[in-house]
Design a protein around this motif. Sequence first.
Motif, PDB file in Angstrom:
ATOM      1  N   GLU A  49      31.852  85.096   9.049  1.00  0.00           N
ATOM      2  CA  GLU A  49      31.931  84.951   7.590  1.00  0.00           C
ATOM      3  C   GLU A  49      33.124  84.100   7.186  1.00  0.00           C
ATOM      4  O   GLU A  49      34.086  83.947   7.950  1.00  0.00           O
ATOM      5  N   GLY A  50      33.065  83.637   5.964  1.00  0.00           N
ATOM      6  CA  GLY A  50      34.204  82.906   5.393  1.00  0.00           C
ATOM      7  C   GLY A  50      33.739  81.995   4.278  1.00  0.00           C
ATOM      8  O   GLY A  50      32.532  81.781   4.101  1.00  0.00           O
ATOM      9  N   ILE A  51      34.698  81.453   3.545  1.00  0.00           N
ATOM     10  CA  ILE A  51      34.346  80.586   2.410  1.00  0.00           C
ATOM     11  C   ILE A  51      33.811  79.249   2.909  1.00  0.00           C
ATOM     12  O   ILE A  51      34.023  78.875   4.066  1.00  0.00           O
ATOM     13  N   ASP A  52      33.145  78.521   2.008  1.00  0.00           N
ATOM     14  CA  ASP A  52      32.635  77.186   2.330  1.00  0.00           C
ATOM     15  C   ASP A  52      33.791  76.330   2.862  1.00  0.00           C
ATOM     16  O   ASP A  52      34.882  76.356   2.295  1.00  0.00           O
ATOM     17  N   GLY A  53      33.549  75.596   3.916  1.00  0.00           N
ATOM     18  CA  GLY A  53      34.572  74.698   4.453  1.00  0.00           C
ATOM     19  C   GLY A  53      35.504  75.356   5.463  1.00  0.00           C
ATOM     20  O   GLY A  53      36.397  74.703   5.987  1.00  0.00           O
ATOM     21  N   CYS A  54      35.282  76.643   5.777  1.00  0.00           N
ATOM     22  CA  CYS A  54      36.179  77.328   6.730  1.00  0.00           C
ATOM     23  C   CYS A  54      35.818  76.990   8.171  1.00  0.00           C
ATOM     24  O   CYS A  54      36.564  77.303   9.085  1.00  0.00           O
ATOM     25  N   GLY A  55      34.654  76.386   8.373  1.00  0.00           N
ATOM     26  CA  GLY A  55      34.244  75.979   9.724  1.00  0.00           C
ATOM     27  C   GLY A  55      33.357  76.978  10.426  1.00  0.00           C
ATOM     28  O   GLY A  55      33.080  76.858  11.612  1.00  0.00           O
ATOM     29  N   LYS A  56      32.855  77.962   9.682  1.00  0.00           N
ATOM     30  CA  LYS A  56      32.134  79.061  10.344  1.00  0.00           C
ATOM     31  C   LYS A  56      30.837  78.612  11.018  1.00  0.00           C
ATOM     32  O   LYS A  56      30.477  79.174  12.046  1.00  0.00           O
ATOM     33  N   SER A  57      30.133  77.626  10.453  1.00  0.00           N
ATOM     34  CA  SER A  57      28.858  77.236  11.072  1.00  0.00           C
ATOM     35  C   SER A  57      29.077  76.617  12.456  1.00  0.00           C
ATOM     36  O   SER A  57      28.365  76.948  13.409  1.00  0.00           O
ATOM     37  N   THR A  58      30.084  75.747  12.568  1.00  0.00           N
ATOM     38  CA  THR A  58      30.417  75.145  13.869  1.00  0.00           C
ATOM     39  C   THR A  58      30.838  76.230  14.848  1.00  0.00           C
ATOM     40  O   THR A  58      30.405  76.248  16.013  1.00  0.00           O
ATOM     41  N   VAL A  59      31.673  77.161  14.364  1.00  0.00           N
ATOM     42  CA  VAL A  59      32.165  78.227  15.229  1.00  0.00           C
ATOM     43  C   VAL A  59      31.006  79.120  15.684  1.00  0.00           C
ATOM     44  O   VAL A  59      30.880  79.439  16.871  1.00  0.00           O
ATOM     45  N   ALA A  60      30.113  79.495  14.746  1.00  0.00           N
ATOM     46  CA  ALA A  60      28.983  80.374  15.098  1.00  0.00           C
ATOM     47  C   ALA A  60      28.099  79.700  16.148  1.00  0.00           C
ATOM     48  O   ALA A  60      27.701  80.322  17.140  1.00  0.00           O
ATOM     49  N   GLU A  61      27.814  78.407  15.935  1.00  0.00           N
ATOM     50  CA  GLU A  61      26.980  77.653  16.891  1.00  0.00           C
ATOM     51  C   GLU A  61      27.619  77.607  18.268  1.00  0.00           C
ATOM     52  O   GLU A  61      26.959  77.831  19.290  1.00  0.00           O
ATOM     53  N   THR A  62      28.928  77.317  18.305  1.00  0.00           N
ATOM     54  CA  THR A  62      29.611  77.176  19.592  1.00  0.00           C
ATOM     55  C   THR A  62      29.700  78.521  20.306  1.00  0.00           C
ATOM     56  O   THR A  62      29.473  78.609  21.520  1.00  0.00           O
ATOM     57  N   VAL A  63      30.020  79.577  19.557  1.00  0.00           N
ATOM     58  CA  VAL A  63      30.120  80.911  20.170  1.00  0.00           C
ATOM     59  C   VAL A  63      28.762  81.296  20.759  1.00  0.00           C
ATOM     60  O   VAL A  63      28.674  81.731  21.915  1.00  0.00           O
ATOM     61  N   ALA A  64      27.690  81.105  19.992  1.00  0.00           N
ATOM     62  CA  ALA A  64      26.351  81.463  20.492  1.00  0.00           C
ATOM     63  C   ALA A  64      26.027  80.634  21.740  1.00  0.00           C
ATOM     64  O   ALA A  64      25.506  81.172  22.728  1.00  0.00           O
ATOM     65  N   GLY A  65      26.359  79.363  21.727  1.00  0.00           N
ATOM     66  CA  GLY A  65      26.107  78.480  22.878  1.00  0.00           C
ATOM     67  C   GLY A  65      26.856  78.961  24.102  1.00  0.00           C
ATOM     68  O   GLY A  65      26.310  79.013  25.215  1.00  0.00           O
ATOM     69  N   ARG A  66      28.115  79.342  23.910  1.00  0.00           N
ATOM     70  CA  ARG A  66      28.943  79.797  25.042  1.00  0.00           C
ATOM     71  C   ARG A  66      28.459  81.133  25.591  1.00  0.00           C
ATOM     72  O   ARG A  66      28.635  81.431  26.777  1.00  0.00           O
ATOM     73  N   LEU A  67      27.845  81.963  24.749  1.00  0.00           N
ATOM     74  CA  LEU A  67      27.326  83.254  25.237  1.00  0.00           C
ATOM     75  C   LEU A  67      26.063  83.048  26.072  1.00  0.00           C
ATOM     76  O   LEU A  67      25.669  83.928  26.839  1.00  0.00           O
ATOM     77  N   GLY A  68      25.411  81.895  25.887  1.00  0.00           N
ATOM     78  CA  GLY A  68      24.243  81.552  26.711  1.00  0.00           C
ATOM     79  C   GLY A  68      22.952  82.171  26.214  1.00  0.00           C
ATOM     80  O   GLY A  68      22.849  82.579  25.055  1.00  0.00           O
ATOM     81  N   PRO A  69      21.949  82.260  27.120  1.00  0.00           N
ATOM     82  CA  PRO A  69      20.597  82.662  26.708  1.00  0.00           C
ATOM     83  C   PRO A  69      20.483  84.087  26.176  1.00  0.00           C
ATOM     84  O   PRO A  69      19.515  84.419  25.508  1.00  0.00           O
ATOM     85  N   ARG A  70      21.488  84.917  26.447  1.00  0.00           N
ATOM     86  CA  ARG A  70      21.402  86.288  25.913  1.00  0.00           C
ATOM     87  C   ARG A  70      21.742  86.331  24.419  1.00  0.00           C
ATOM     88  O   ARG A  70      21.593  87.361  23.774  1.00  0.00           O
ATOM     89  N   ALA A  71      22.207  85.181  23.885  1.00  0.00           N
ATOM     90  CA  ALA A  71      22.579  85.151  22.465  1.00  0.00           C
ATOM     91  C   ALA A  71      21.495  84.499  21.618  1.00  0.00           C
ATOM     92  O   ALA A  71      20.787  83.595  22.061  1.00  0.00           O
TER      93      ALA A  71
ATOM     94  N   GLU B  93      39.364  82.553  20.653  1.00  0.00           N
ATOM     95  CA  GLU B  93      39.850  83.851  20.155  1.00  0.00           C
ATOM     96  C   GLU B  93      38.671  84.813  19.951  1.00  0.00           C
ATOM     97  O   GLU B  93      38.749  85.991  20.296  1.00  0.00           O
ATOM     98  N   ILE B  94      37.572  84.284  19.420  1.00  0.00           N
ATOM     99  CA  ILE B  94      36.393  85.135  19.181  1.00  0.00           C
ATOM    100  C   ILE B  94      35.785  85.577  20.512  1.00  0.00           C
ATOM    101  O   ILE B  94      35.435  86.750  20.691  1.00  0.00           O
ATOM    102  N   LEU B  95      35.678  84.644  21.465  1.00  0.00           N
ATOM    103  CA  LEU B  95      35.087  85.007  22.767  1.00  0.00           C
ATOM    104  C   LEU B  95      35.933  86.069  23.460  1.00  0.00           C
ATOM    105  O   LEU B  95      35.398  87.004  24.069  1.00  0.00           O
ATOM    106  N   LEU B  96      37.243  85.955  23.335  1.00  0.00           N
ATOM    107  CA  LEU B  96      38.150  86.946  23.925  1.00  0.00           C
ATOM    108  C   LEU B  96      37.932  88.315  23.260  1.00  0.00           C
ATOM    109  O   LEU B  96      37.819  89.336  23.947  1.00  0.00           O
ATOM    110  N   ALA B  97      37.835  88.301  21.939  1.00  0.00           N
ATOM    111  CA  ALA B  97      37.627  89.565  21.200  1.00  0.00           C
ATOM    112  C   ALA B  97      36.283  90.193  21.597  1.00  0.00           C
ATOM    113  O   ALA B  97      36.172  91.419  21.703  1.00  0.00           O
ATOM    114  N   LEU B  98      35.262  89.356  21.825  1.00  0.00           N
ATOM    115  CA  LEU B  98      33.947  89.879  22.227  1.00  0.00           C
ATOM    116  C   LEU B  98      34.017  90.462  23.632  1.00  0.00           C
ATOM    117  O   LEU B  98      33.431  91.506  23.924  1.00  0.00           O
ATOM    118  N   ASP B  99      34.748  89.764  24.493  1.00  0.00           N
ATOM    119  CA  ASP B  99      34.923  90.225  25.858  1.00  0.00           C
ATOM    120  C   ASP B  99      35.620  91.597  25.874  1.00  0.00           C
ATOM    121  O   ASP B  99      35.187  92.514  26.578  1.00  0.00           O
TER     122      ASP B  99
END
Length: 197
Positions: free
Chosen positions: A8-30, A187-193
């Motif tokens: 989550e976050g306000i417009d322009g915070c970069g969340k869409s790029t971050v969400a896409e990259t995090v999902a990509g890094r988690l691989g097919p289980r995401a 930071e997000i991947l670490l928190a998920l781990d």
Amino acid sequence: MSGFVVIEGIDGCGKSTVAETVAGRLGPRAVLTREPTDSWIGRAVRKGGSEEMSPYLDALLFMADRANHTPEIADHLANGKVVVCDRYYHSTVAYQTAYLMRKSRGDNFDWLLDANIRISINPDVTFLLTIDPEVALGRIGDRGELSRFERADFLKEVQDNYLRLAEQDPTIVQIDSTRPPGEIVEEILLALDERKF
Ligand code: TYD
């Protein structure tokens, strides 16, 4: 492990790029998903955004889209997936509280939160990307014409509502998103781990 992660976050915070990259890094289980969705109701939400209409209808359209989206998320979770959702119910509480206040409808925070909790699945963790709205606005400026949501003072009110949510919900983790997206993703991947995702 399956799990439900919201960015989550306000417009322009970069969340869409971050969400896409995090999902990509988690691989097919995401599974990456987003709101407003691409369904017919999500398209109605986007269409509504360009028209002058009741601010309550505005809130209810976002919620209708969510009510339609939530069973889909539940199915993915039942299939053992990690669902990464770019915006969820916190967006309605943050944006529509600010919008209804601007339209002189008073403070609608409490009922929007109550109603949204009823139609939503509790995320396991929500990453709230915080940023100075002026900086966020500078980023959006690069993307062309501004929508009615995309003004610094409005975005400040929206972010204050997100922070109000974070104060009462320990599953919301604040992330300083002034930093480069790569650092935020790590930071997000670490928190998920740490949470055994
Ligand atoms: P956004 O995800 O930022 O879409 P885009 O990538 O097309 O910019 O969402 C569009 C706008 O809708 C954004 O300004 C936030 C707003 N919004 C709400 O006001 N309430 C909601 O419940 C949701 C999901 C979005």
